[in-house]
Design an enzyme around this catalytic site. Structure first.
Site, short mmCIF file in Angstrom:
data_model
loop_
_atom_site.label_atom_id
_atom_site.label_comp_id
_atom_site.label_asym_id
_atom_site.label_seq_id
_atom_site.Cartn_x
_atom_site.Cartn_y
_atom_site.Cartn_z
N ASP A 40 0.85 -1.19 0.00
CA ASP A 40 0.00 0.00 0.00
C ASP A 40 0.90 1.24 0.00
O ASP A 40 2.11 1.13 0.12
CB ASP A 40 -0.93 0.02 1.22
CG ASP A 40 -0.18 -0.30 2.50
OD1 ASP A 40 0.96 0.19 2.65
OD2 ASP A 40 -0.73 -1.01 3.35
N ASP A 51 1.69 4.92 1.72
CA ASP A 51 1.49 5.80 2.86
C ASP A 51 2.04 7.18 2.52
O ASP A 51 3.09 7.29 1.88
CB ASP A 51 2.23 5.26 4.09
CG ASP A 51 1.81 3.83 4.40
OD1 ASP A 51 0.64 3.62 4.73
OD2 ASP A 51 2.66 2.92 4.25
N ASP A 74 9.69 3.97 12.90
CA ASP A 74 10.34 2.86 13.60
C ASP A 74 11.75 2.56 13.09
O ASP A 74 12.73 2.71 13.80
CB ASP A 74 9.44 1.61 13.63
CG ASP A 74 8.80 1.27 12.28
OD1 ASP A 74 9.17 1.89 11.27
OD2 ASP A 74 7.94 0.37 12.25
P1 ATP Z 1 3.83 -2.60 4.89
O1 ATP Z 1 2.75 -1.64 4.52
O2 ATP Z 1 4.52 -3.24 3.77
O3 ATP Z 1 3.41 -3.57 5.94
P2 ATP Z 1 5.02 -0.26 6.02
O4 ATP Z 1 6.44 0.05 6.39
O5 ATP Z 1 4.40 0.62 5.01
O6 ATP Z 1 5.00 -1.77 5.60
P3 ATP Z 1 2.83 0.43 7.72
O7 ATP Z 1 2.29 -0.32 8.88
O8 ATP Z 1 2.00 0.60 6.50
O9 ATP Z 1 4.22 -0.25 7.37
O10 ATP Z 1 3.25 1.85 8.28
C1 ATP Z 1 3.71 2.89 7.44
C2 ATP Z 1 4.89 3.60 8.06
O11 ATP Z 1 4.50 4.21 9.30
C3 ATP Z 1 6.06 2.71 8.43
O12 ATP Z 1 6.91 2.51 7.34
C4 ATP Z 1 6.72 3.50 9.52
O13 ATP Z 1 7.48 4.55 8.98
C5 ATP Z 1 5.54 4.12 10.24
N1 ATP Z 1 5.09 3.26 11.36
C6 ATP Z 1 4.10 2.33 11.33
N2 ATP Z 1 3.95 1.76 12.52
C7 ATP Z 1 4.84 2.32 13.34
C8 ATP Z 1 5.17 2.17 14.72
N3 ATP Z 1 4.53 1.28 15.48
N4 ATP Z 1 6.15 2.96 15.23
C9 ATP Z 1 6.78 3.87 14.46
N5 ATP Z 1 6.53 4.05 13.18
C10 ATP Z 1 5.57 3.29 12.60
MG MG Z 2 2.39 0.53 4.35
#
Ligand code: ATP
Ligand code: MG
Length: 449
Positions: A64, A66, A156
């Site tokens: 997805d 963000d 994170d």
């Molecule tokens: P994917 O969507 O492939 O699972 P993602 O890295 O995009 O991986 P998401 O859960 O969509 O993960 O979150 C988007 C972004 O928000 C992350 O890349 C990170 O930068 C931030 N993020 C999400 N959860 C946390 C958290 N618990 N603590 C700190 N930052 C976070």
């Molecule tokens: Mg994501």
């Protein structure tokens, strides 16, 4: 000399110009690009961030997209008619475009800074009173807005904190994201212990990204994980359910599960009976085999672009628990069906205190289980009825997994495969060969002769 037109915080970034990275607009969803354009033309900053940038840099298809912005949730609500504010602990805005949801977050700032109002936020009238920590250091609310550089350091892992802008197609790196990406490392931004205490779910996220991307977890990021795993006890079962699904639907469920068994955080996702079954595995017995196959099956389905349902995953995870309960605690007064229902309910109820699986899924899990005995019963009536059942396909897939996992069901899976693939005529033939249903034998009263 500082550039006056530069948005605050930008001067702290290492800028990777468009010809020095591989992110291309072509692979970014049209909706995400439109959101970025609209933000910019309304005078806001907008960046693609997180998995969308990370995965594109790795030549993978992002799950997805963000977006991070300096527009507040309320400003986003005004700008986008298709928007919804989600969450209170951490307000985010969802923009819905048919089946695609773009997640937009407002730049966060650190908030152990004595309720200091940052300049750009105060200019827009944002009061900086929206943060709270628990005594253990866990973030309870996180709605303090800041600049892009602050936002980056609140994320994170370094590889999740790269910002892509469509203004000049460059990438902004405020930590060591690009370097870590090259070295294939999951590295926590800041002090790992403090960051895990702020949000223990980050431990599970470290394991997830490591398996999903096939990255090592950098030493100081990995080291506290076993010791701090207990912090996951304070996370709500609802969030742990969401996280479990992300872990198992990452496309690398097998590798992820291996990490969940290796490190302590995995123990906080599964109820004790399941955990006991998992730790006593020597990797060869039926329960382990079934689970392994279910996970591989999940990975294969995702690779083929098919969907996976939590109902099926939990059916496989909890099947050995159900079997164990039936073996160990038979209640003599109950009929086999009642015994089965009681064991199924108990297996699920026990798990619900760890991960609150929504009822719409547990219902289907139970149906998949219930259909097993009907699929195994070979008589004409049962066969006809079960084929019409809306969960037939899931139950049949599950039956095949059980056989593949070593349960001897007398070749019933192959019979169903033939039945399904056959035309009307073949089906009729197959049914003809089955015994008609035996009437349940009436208990005859003993007659005195
Ligand atoms: P994917 O969507 O492939 O699972 P993602 O890295 O995009 O991986 P998401 O859960 O969509 O993960 O979150 C988007 C972004 O928000 C992350 O890349 C990170 O930068 C931030 N993020 C999400 N959860 C946390 C958290 N618990 N603590 C700190 N930052 C976070
Ligand atoms: Mg994501």
């Amino acid at each position: 000399m500082p550039n006056k037109d530069l948005p605050p915080g930008l001067e702290k970034a290492t800028i990777i110009p468009r010809d020095e990275h591989t992110v291309s607009r072509r692979y970014i969803s049209e909706n995400a690009l439109n959101v970025l354009r609209k933000l910019e033309s309304a005078g806001f900053q907008g960046y693609l961030v997180g998995g969308g940038v990370r995965d594109l840099l790795l030549d993978k298809r992002p799950k997805d997209f963000d977006i991070a912005t300096d527009a507040t949730p309320e400003e986003l609500r005004k700008l986008f008619r298709n928007s919804r504010i989600i969450g209170r602990r951490f307000k985010i805005v969802h923009l819905r475009y048919g089946r695609e949801i773009i997640e937009v977050t407002t730049f966060r700032a650190p908030h152990d800074v004595n309720v200091e109002i940052d300049e750009s936020a105060s200019r827009r009238g944002i009061r900086n009173l929206d943060s709270a920590h628990s005594t253990a250091g866990m973030i309870l609310r996180d709605n303090v807005y800041g600049n892009v550089d602050e936002d980056a350091l609140r994320r994170d892992f370094t590889v999740n904190a790269l910002y892509y802008t469509t203004k000049d197609f460059s990438i902004l790196d405020f930590s060591t994201g690009m370097q870590d990406l090259k070295e294939r490392k999951i590295r926590m931004i800041g002090d790992p212990v403090a960051r895990y205490k702020e949000d223990p779910v980050r431990m599970l996220r470290a394991l997830r990204f490591s398996a999903k991307l096939d990255f090592d977890i950098e030493e100081s990021t990995l080291k506290p994980i076993d010791e701090l795993a207990y912090l996951l006890e304070s996370i709500s079962p609802a969030r742990l359910f969401d996280e479990t699904i992300k872990l198992l639907a990452s496309g690398q469920a097998e590798a992820t599960f291996a990490l969940l068994r290796k490190y302590q955080p995995g123990n906080y996702l599964f109820a004790p009976t399941l955990r006991a079954l998992l730790t006593s595995f020597r990797g060869r017995d039926q329960a382990a085999e079934l689970l392994q196959l279910a996970l591989r099956n999940t990975d294969n389905r995702l690779a083929e672009g098919k969907s996976v349902t939590p109902a099926f995953l939990y059916a496989a995870l909890l099947w050995p628990v159900l079997r164990l309960k039936l073996e160990l605690h038979p209640v003599p007064k109950l009929s086999p069906l009642q015994q089965f229902n009681a064991a199924a309910n108990s297996a699920i109820a026990e798990q619900l205190t760890y991960t609150s699986i929504p009822k719409r899924f547990t219902q289907v899990t139970k149906e998949i289980w219930e259909l097993q005995s009907r699929l195994e019963t070979r008589n004409r009536r049962a066969a006809e009825g079960v084929f019409e059942h809306p969960r037939f396909r899931a139950a049949y897939d599950f039956l095949l997994l059980r056989e593949e996992g070593g349960e001897n069901l007398g070749g019933v899976g192959a019979w169903w495969t033939e039945f399904q693939e056959g035309d009307e005529e073949l089906r009729e033939q197959l049914l003809q060969h089955l015994p008609r249903e035996q009437k349940p034998r009436r208990r005859s009263r003993r007659r005195k002769s």
